[in-house]
Scaffold this motif. Structure first.
Motif, mmCIF file in Angstrom:
data_model
loop_
_atom_site.group_PDB
_atom_site.id
_atom_site.type_symbol
_atom_site.label_atom_id
_atom_site.label_comp_id
_atom_site.label_asym_id
_atom_site.label_seq_id
_atom_site.Cartn_x
_atom_site.Cartn_y
_atom_site.Cartn_z
ATOM 1 N N PHE A 19 0.830 -1.202 0.000
ATOM 2 C CA PHE A 19 0.000 0.000 0.000
ATOM 3 C C PHE A 19 0.868 1.256 0.000
ATOM 4 O O PHE A 19 0.556 2.236 -0.696
ATOM 5 C CB PHE A 19 -0.941 0.015 1.205
ATOM 6 C CG PHE A 19 -1.898 1.175 1.179
ATOM 7 C CD1 PHE A 19 -3.029 1.134 0.387
ATOM 8 C CD2 PHE A 19 -1.645 2.327 1.912
ATOM 9 C CE1 PHE A 19 -3.905 2.217 0.322
ATOM 10 C CE2 PHE A 19 -2.514 3.412 1.864
ATOM 11 C CZ PHE A 19 -3.643 3.349 1.064
ATOM 12 N N ASN A 20 1.951 1.238 0.760
ATOM 13 C CA ASN A 20 2.829 2.408 0.783
ATOM 14 C C ASN A 20 3.429 2.683 -0.592
ATOM 15 O O ASN A 20 3.607 3.847 -0.973
ATOM 16 C CB ASN A 20 3.937 2.207 1.814
ATOM 17 C CG ASN A 20 3.465 2.433 3.234
ATOM 18 O OD1 ASN A 20 2.288 2.636 3.479
ATOM 19 N ND2 ASN A 20 4.390 2.395 4.180
ATOM 20 N N ILE A 21 3.746 1.623 -1.338
ATOM 21 C CA ILE A 21 4.228 1.826 -2.708
ATOM 22 C C ILE A 21 3.151 2.485 -3.552
ATOM 23 O O ILE A 21 3.422 3.420 -4.324
ATOM 24 C CB ILE A 21 4.670 0.483 -3.332
ATOM 25 C CG1 ILE A 21 5.901 -0.063 -2.603
ATOM 26 C CG2 ILE A 21 4.954 0.651 -4.830
ATOM 27 C CD1 ILE A 21 6.300 -1.461 -3.037
ATOM 28 N N ARG A 22 1.921 2.039 -3.407
ATOM 29 C CA ARG A 22 0.819 2.650 -4.164
ATOM 30 C C ARG A 22 0.671 4.127 -3.819
ATOM 31 O O ARG A 22 0.413 4.974 -4.698
ATOM 32 C CB ARG A 22 -0.480 1.901 -3.877
ATOM 33 C CG ARG A 22 -0.522 0.485 -4.447
ATOM 34 C CD ARG A 22 -1.712 -0.295 -3.911
ATOM 35 N NE ARG A 22 -2.952 0.444 -4.075
ATOM 36 C CZ ARG A 22 -4.048 0.242 -3.348
ATOM 37 N NH1 ARG A 22 -4.043 -0.676 -2.382
ATOM 38 N NH2 ARG A 22 -5.123 0.950 -3.573
ATOM 39 N N VAL A 23 0.818 4.458 -2.543
ATOM 40 C CA VAL A 23 0.745 5.862 -2.127
ATOM 41 C C VAL A 23 1.873 6.663 -2.772
ATOM 42 O O VAL A 23 1.665 7.775 -3.280
ATOM 43 C CB VAL A 23 0.818 5.971 -0.586
ATOM 44 C CG1 VAL A 23 1.043 7.415 -0.147
ATOM 45 C CG2 VAL A 23 -0.460 5.435 0.044
ATOM 46 N N ALA A 24 3.083 6.105 -2.774
ATOM 47 C CA ALA A 24 4.220 6.810 -3.358
ATOM 48 C C ALA A 24 4.058 6.983 -4.866
ATOM 49 O O ALA A 24 4.418 8.035 -5.416
ATOM 50 C CB ALA A 24 5.507 6.048 -3.037
ATOM 51 N N VAL A 25 3.526 5.960 -5.537
ATOM 52 C CA VAL A 25 3.278 6.075 -6.977
ATOM 53 C C VAL A 25 2.270 7.187 -7.246
ATOM 54 O O VAL A 25 2.448 8.001 -8.167
ATOM 55 C CB VAL A 25 2.784 4.736 -7.561
ATOM 56 C CG1 VAL A 25 2.308 4.913 -9.001
ATOM 57 C CG2 VAL A 25 3.889 3.692 -7.497
ATOM 58 N N ALA A 26 1.209 7.244 -6.449
ATOM 59 C CA ALA A 26 0.219 8.314 -6.612
ATOM 60 C C ALA A 26 0.851 9.672 -6.356
ATOM 61 O O ALA A 26 0.537 10.668 -7.036
ATOM 62 C CB ALA A 26 -0.957 8.077 -5.663
ATOM 63 N N HIS A 27 1.740 9.745 -5.374
ATOM 64 C CA HIS A 27 2.461 10.989 -5.094
ATOM 65 C C HIS A 27 3.272 11.446 -6.307
ATOM 66 O O HIS A 27 3.379 12.651 -6.582
ATOM 67 C CB HIS A 27 3.371 10.778 -3.882
ATOM 68 C CG HIS A 27 4.364 11.864 -3.655
ATOM 69 N ND1 HIS A 27 4.009 13.117 -3.163
ATOM 70 C CD2 HIS A 27 5.724 11.902 -3.859
ATOM 71 C CE1 HIS A 27 5.094 13.863 -3.063
ATOM 72 N NE2 HIS A 27 6.128 13.159 -3.478
ATOM 73 N N LEU A 28 3.824 10.483 -7.054
ATOM 74 C CA LEU A 28 4.575 10.813 -8.264
ATOM 75 C C LEU A 28 3.670 11.174 -9.430
ATOM 76 O O LEU A 28 4.153 11.632 -10.471
ATOM 77 C CB LEU A 28 5.473 9.639 -8.651
ATOM 78 C CG LEU A 28 6.619 9.310 -7.687
ATOM 79 C CD1 LEU A 28 7.343 8.046 -8.136
ATOM 80 C CD2 LEU A 28 7.602 10.471 -7.578
ATOM 81 N N GLY A 29 2.354 10.945 -9.262
ATOM 82 C CA GLY A 29 1.403 11.354 -10.282
ATOM 83 C C GLY A 29 0.927 10.261 -11.207
ATOM 84 O O GLY A 29 0.341 10.547 -12.260
#
Length: 333
Positions: free
Chosen positions: A68-78
């Motif tokens: 989930f944290n990876i998904r959050v970081a990917v969303a942060h990158l746009g």
């Protein structure tokens, strides 16, 4: 992002986010392998807990939180993420997450990015203060967004029952030499890489049915000061529809989303997973009136003082560079 692959800076953002996830005794039992736009998420058997987590339920819940944290970081990158879950226990691969450069990031996930490093497991006393209904509903919706259910324990009798089951599990843990030996390896003292340092244990709670998990395993940690804990703890049970390894990954993603939304709204959180870890007690957690009948985590939520973070190993140690990944058989040999 270069077409067809993640660049070094983007990989670092994803990796640093992933390793901030919670795990049982903070063992950080993950490995990550990058190829193209895909991140392979693996269990790392060297950091599993065979005595306390023989099914690998908790390790896969923690692995789901890292996903989930990876998904959050990917969303942060746009960008968006496509998730393919594996979670077959005869291998270490848990999931593959592919960054979709053609799709926009999920704004709700991106909003959680600042709270990855602020999330803590708070084992201290909480204030006798009720969590507002609006925030309860937001946390329920956070779990639903990940195909899980968060049920607030509002009945006093059921709350007492959950705490009683927790006390039973605590007693079973304390009288199991393998479990206590494993815990002494990971808990207590001064730690700068992994495990739970004494500074993160919080005060001792008496009686055993107090609403906190006391991980203290050494004589020094057993002599910590006693704290006064809330008389009416706010508890919630996170459940999934089924109880397979894939469901444990689902539970981990739902758990981390709930924890991050709670952190963003000023709540302290800790987990009472003792009874879940004992097969003979786990089924007693179920609410017979609920259609969601596979409890995965019991959560304690409330308002507490700030606590320090637990340590993390250097990020580079989590990167798997070879195609072959260590198996449990390799570890046993």
């Amino acid at each position: 992002m270069h077409f067809g692959k993640l660049d070094a800076a983007e990989r670092d953002v994803l990796l640093q986010a992933a390793i901030l996830a919670p795990s049982m005794h903070n063992t950080q039992p993950w490995k990550f392998r990058f190829h193209g736009r895909t991140v392979e998420v693996h269990r790392d058997p060297r950091y599993e807990l065979p005595a306390e987590d023989p099914e690998r339920r908790m390790v896969l819940i923690g692995t789901g939180a890292a996903m989930f944290n990876i998904r959050v970081a990917v969303a942060h990158l746009g960008f968006g993420t496509t998730v393919t879950m594996q979670a077959e226990l005869d291998g270490t691969l848990a999931a593959e997450l592919t960054v979709d450069a053609a799709s926009a990031g999920d704004a709700a996930l991106a909003d959680l990015f600042p709270f990855l490093a602020r999330r803590r497991t708070n084992r201290g006393p909480y204030a006798d203060r009720t969590v507002p209904i609006e925030l309860r509903e937001a946390l329920v919706n956070a779990a639903l967004a990940e195909n899980a259910m968060l049920e607030w324990v509002t009945d006093a009798g059921r709350r007492r029952r959950l705490l009683s089951l927790t006390a039973d599990a605590n007693l079973a843990d304390a009288t199991d030499p393998a479990r206590t030996a494993e815990r002494r390896h990971w808990v207590g003292g001064s730690r700068d890489r992994d495990g739970v340092p004494s500074a993160s244990l919080g005060p001792r709670a008496i009686p055993l049915s107090a609403p906190v998990r006391d991980l203290g395993a050494s004589r020094t940690d057993h002599s910590r000061d006693i704290g006064k804990f809330e008389a009416h703890p706010e508890l919630a049970v996170l459940s999934t529809l089924h109880d397979s390894p894939r469901d444990w990954l689902v539970a981990g993603q739902a758990l981390e989303r709930v924890l991050l939304v709670a952190t963003a709204n000023g709540l302290a959180t800790s987990m009472l997973t003792q009874a879940v870890e004992h097969a003979d007690l786990r089924w007693l957690i179920r609410d017979p009136l609920s259609g969601w009948s596979e409890p995965q985590v019991v959560l304690r939520l409330g308002y507490g003082t700030e606590v320090p973070p637990t340590p993390r190993r250097p990020a580079a140690e989590f990167v798997e560079t070879d195609v072959a990944v260590t198996t449990q058989q390799d570890v046993d040999q």
